[in-house]
Design an enzyme around this catalytic site. Structure first.
Site, PDB file in Angstrom:
ATOM      1  CE  LYS A 270      53.546  39.325  65.085  1.00 31.11           C
ATOM      2  NZ  LYS A 270      52.590  38.429  65.877  1.00 31.11           N
ATOM      3  CG  ASP A 275      53.170  40.940  70.789  1.00 28.02           C
ATOM      4  OD1 ASP A 275      52.603  41.793  71.318  1.00 28.02           O
ATOM      5  OD2 ASP A 275      52.810  39.783  70.466  1.00 28.02           O
ATOM      6  CE  LYS A 282      52.619  38.557  73.719  1.00 23.60           C
ATOM      7  NZ  LYS A 282      51.814  37.438  73.297  1.00 23.60           N
ATOM      8  CG  ASP A 293      55.683  38.811  67.654  1.00 23.15           C
ATOM      9  OD1 ASP A 293      55.366  37.441  67.333  1.00 23.15           O
ATOM     10  OD2 ASP A 293      54.729  39.427  67.936  1.00 23.15           O
ATOM     11  CG  ASP A 352      48.928  39.740  72.955  1.00 25.80           C
ATOM     12  OD1 ASP A 352      49.974  39.936  72.203  1.00 25.80           O
ATOM     13  OD2 ASP A 352      48.936  38.732  73.858  1.00 25.80           O
ATOM     14  CD  GLU A 354      51.201  41.687  67.788  1.00 24.03           C
ATOM     15  OE1 GLU A 354      50.367  41.347  68.698  1.00 24.03           O
ATOM     16  OE2 GLU A 354      52.224  40.911  67.650  1.00 24.03           O
ATOM     17  NE  ARG A 356      45.069  37.820  64.939  1.00 28.20           N
ATOM     18  CZ  ARG A 356      44.450  37.257  65.630  1.00 28.20           C
ATOM     19  NH1 ARG A 356      42.984  36.833  65.484  1.00 28.20           N
ATOM     20  NH2 ARG A 356      45.239  36.183  66.431  1.00 28.20           N
TER      21      ARG A 356
HETATM   22  N1  BES Z   1      53.151  36.874  68.994  1.00 29.71           N
HETATM   23  C1  BES Z   1      52.007  36.294  69.578  1.00 29.71           C
HETATM   24  C2  BES Z   1      51.926  34.709  69.281  1.00 29.71           C
HETATM   25  C3  BES Z   1      53.145  33.921  69.886  1.00 29.71           C
HETATM   26  C4  BES Z   1      52.756  33.562  71.164  1.00 29.71           C
HETATM   27  C5  BES Z   1      54.157  33.875  69.321  1.00 29.71           C
HETATM   28  C6  BES Z   1      53.766  32.819  71.794  1.00 29.71           C
HETATM   29  C7  BES Z   1      55.010  33.171  69.725  1.00 29.71           C
HETATM   30  C8  BES Z   1      55.167  32.490  71.014  1.00 29.71           C
HETATM   31  C9  BES Z   1      50.860  37.174  68.915  1.00 29.71           C
HETATM   32  O1  BES Z   1      50.975  38.290  68.371  1.00 29.71           O
HETATM   33  C10 BES Z   1      49.643  36.944  69.989  1.00 29.71           C
HETATM   34  O2  BES Z   1      50.020  37.594  71.124  1.00 29.71           O
HETATM   35  N2  BES Z   1      48.704  36.208  69.718  1.00 29.71           N
HETATM   36  C11 BES Z   1      47.538  36.005  70.687  1.00 29.71           C
HETATM   37  C12 BES Z   1      46.376  36.165  69.847  1.00 29.71           C
HETATM   38  C13 BES Z   1      45.087  36.354  70.716  1.00 29.71           C
HETATM   39  C14 BES Z   1      45.410  37.791  71.619  1.00 29.71           C
HETATM   40  C15 BES Z   1      43.945  36.191  69.886  1.00 29.71           C
HETATM   41  C16 BES Z   1      47.841  34.636  71.313  1.00 29.71           C
HETATM   42  O3  BES Z   1      48.383  33.805  70.717  1.00 29.71           O
HETATM   43  O4  BES Z   1      47.541  34.335  72.573  1.00 29.71           O
HETATM   44 ZN    ZN Z   2      52.975  38.915  68.113  1.00 30.31          ZN
HETATM   45 MN    MN Z   3      50.795  39.716  70.446  1.00 31.78          MN
END
Ligand code: BES
Ligand code: ZN
Ligand code: MN
Length: 504
Positions: A270, A275, A282, A293, A352, A354, A356
């Site tokens: 990824k 992000d 966020k 990220d 968020d 993104e 996947r």
């Molecule tokens: N990059 C984040 C995940 C992340 C969070 C990595 C904290 C490192 C530290 C990812 O893109 C994300 O935002 N995931 C969301 C998914 C949700 C919206 C379904 C999450 O984990 O909240």
């Molecule tokens: Zn992310």
């Molecule tokens: Mn995200």
């Protein structure tokens, strides 16, 4: 920093410090530590008797030699309990020793190989861990700071001293391997620690180009127009919110001895260079962390460089879909329906989620390319960090033998993984009423698993493992070979996995 093997006696080395060691509970040291103790007139034995040296893990004692040895200082590193000693402890002791020496202004040191003597470890593996720990433990990210090294001297030489000449070859090999692995890990850290204004998808592609040039890999970087003609609607949906153009980076390692007709291994990372969450933005707290990220993509780029140096007999393709996730007038939105490269439509529910989206197109591309197996690495879900805490990364997939190999590769690297279930019940959680796949689960927990299940729809029947490194990609504490900031996790696991797959 230069690490090299010297056959000789540690006590007679000329250095800023010589490093010996002691297991917990030993009252009269033997081996190299005993020899140094003898020349110091029994000072180490005396300090043990007085209770000032215990041999505990993490304990360091500086003894001045006052002319009794050619080196001014002797450092006794505690190794902890002999029964608990392993390669991981060597890494940790080496890292902490290196920082201890640096903080005492020692730029040139000599050390014995912890564990290769009475520790009973394989000399080559012990030397590898020594090199990894030293080089990873000394890592700093200070390219944007004005204060230069003269004020804060870096170590520049470590002599690895061994009495028995017959061990030289094994130690040398271990140090060479450890150096490649540590330097790759540190490169990954450099890329992930870099700020997003200095590490855009274009910059990340330039870094991949540098790795390709240095190590003789083929590289191909697809631009937005090429991605569009391939139908990468999921990746492009994320990228459309940013003025930074996306890049689809492909690195290829071609093995001299790879069996004819065997598919190339795919390593997918990824590459979200920032992000913000996009329209599903966020909160402000720690949003800066999201400059990292692209840690999965950085791990793939760095691992490819190391793989090129190890020359395993397996073809490997590294794939890094790179984009920035921002909210803007052109950003993708919850409710949007987009089509990925494999033709499946995705119902967007949270911009968020993104990572996947990028990986859906990378997996589709990998399948079209015939890559098998495929292993993706991503800072994919906060849920994985909630589930596992900071010491394990998550692993899931559609092929247990492959997952088992990831678990094993993680163990040999000192990068532990923990498997989460991805059984067929989870499929219904990513079923959409209006598209082929829901982007996210329905909000009833298991966020790390529903993310993996969404990816599974794009891995289809290709043997695939998914590494969620959100728990471990960065850290706020100094701990053994990891220092504050990005850890470079998964680089060594990917390399060990590749070497293991090449042996099959
Ligand atoms: N990059 C984040 C995940 C992340 C969070 C990595 C904290 C490192 C530290 C990812 O893109 C994300 O935002 N995931 C969301 C998914 C949700 C919206 C379904 C999450 O984990 O909240
Ligand atoms: Zn992310
Ligand atoms: Mn995200």
């Amino acid at each position: 920093m230069d690490i090299r093997v010297i056959i000789g006696d540690i006590a007679s080395q000329h250095a800023d410090a010589v490093v010996v060691n002691l297991f917990e509970g030993v009252s009269s040291p033997g081996g190299a530590t005993g020899a140094v103790d003898g020349m110091l007139g029994g000072a180490i034995t005396q300090l043990i008797a007085d209770g000032d040296i215990k041999g505990k893990l993490g304990e360091f004692t500086m003894i001045h030699s006052f002319g009794k040895l050619p080196s001014k200082r002797v450092v006794v590193a505690g190794l902890g309990k002999a029964t608990e000693f392993n390669q991981d402890k060597v890494r940790r002791v080496a890292a902490e020793t290196a920082r201890y020496l640096r903080s005492h202004g020692c730029q040139r040191a000599a050390t014995i190989v912890h564990g290769a003597g009475i520790g009973g470890l394989d000399p080559s593996l012990a030397a590898q861990a020594l090199a990894e720990g030293t080089l990873m433990g000394l890592y700093t990210f200070r390219r944007h700071k004005a204060k230069k090294k003269e004020d804060d001297p870096e170590m520049h030489e470590l002599l690895v001293v061994e009495l028995e000449a017959r061990k030289a070859k094994a130690l040398d090999l271990g140090i060479r391997r450890g150096t490649i692995l540590a330097e790759a890990t540190n490169l990954c850290r450099d890329l992930a620690n870099e700020s997003s204004n200095n590490m855009t998808p274009t910059d990340l592609a330039a870094q991949a180009q540098g790795v390709a040039d240095r190590h003789g890999l083929d590289i191909q970087v697809l631009d937005r127009a090429e991605m569009k003609s391939l139908g990468m609607g999921a990746l492009l949906a994320v990228a459309q919110g940013s003025a930074e153009p996306p890049k689809f980076i492909v690195l290829r390692y071609r093995a001299a001895g790879a069996p004819e007709g065997k598919a190339a291994l795919g390593l997918l990372g990824k590459g979200v260079t920032f992000d913000s969450g996009g329209i599903s933005i966020k909160s402000a707290t720690n949003m800066d962390h999201m400059k990292g990220d692209m840690a999965g993509g950085a791990a793939v780029i760095a691992a490819m460089g190391a793989i090129a140096q190890f020359r395993p007999a397996i073809n490997v393709v590294g794939v890094v879909p790179a984009a920035e996730n921002l909210p803007s007038a052109t950003a993708y939105k919850p409710g949007d329906i987009v089509r990925a490269m494999n033709g499946k439509t995705i119902e967007v529910l949270n911009t968020d989620a993104e990572g996947r989206m990028l990986l859906a197109d990378a997996l589709s591309w990998g399948r079209k390319e015939g890559l098998s197996p495929m292993v993706d690495v991503a800072t994919l879900t906060g849920a994985c960090a909630v589930a596992l805490g900071p010491f394990h990364s998550g692993v899931m997939g559609n092929n247990q033998p492959l997952i088992d190999k990831v678990l094993q590769a993680g163990k040999s690297s000192g990068e532990p993984f923990w498997q989460l279930p991805l059984t067929e019940e989870y499929k219904e959680l990513v079923r959409s009423d209006v598209a082929d796949v829901r982007q996210t689960g329905t909000g009833n927990g298991g966020g790390a698993i529903t993310a993996a299940q969404m990816l599974a729809e794009f891995a289809e029947d290709t043997p695939w493992a998914h590494l969620d490194i959100a728990p471990t990609a960065r850290t706020d504490r100094e701990r053994g070979a990891t220092v504050k900031g990005h850890t470079g996790v998964a680089v060594r696991t990917l390399v060990h996995l590749t070497l293991a797959l090449a042996e099959e």
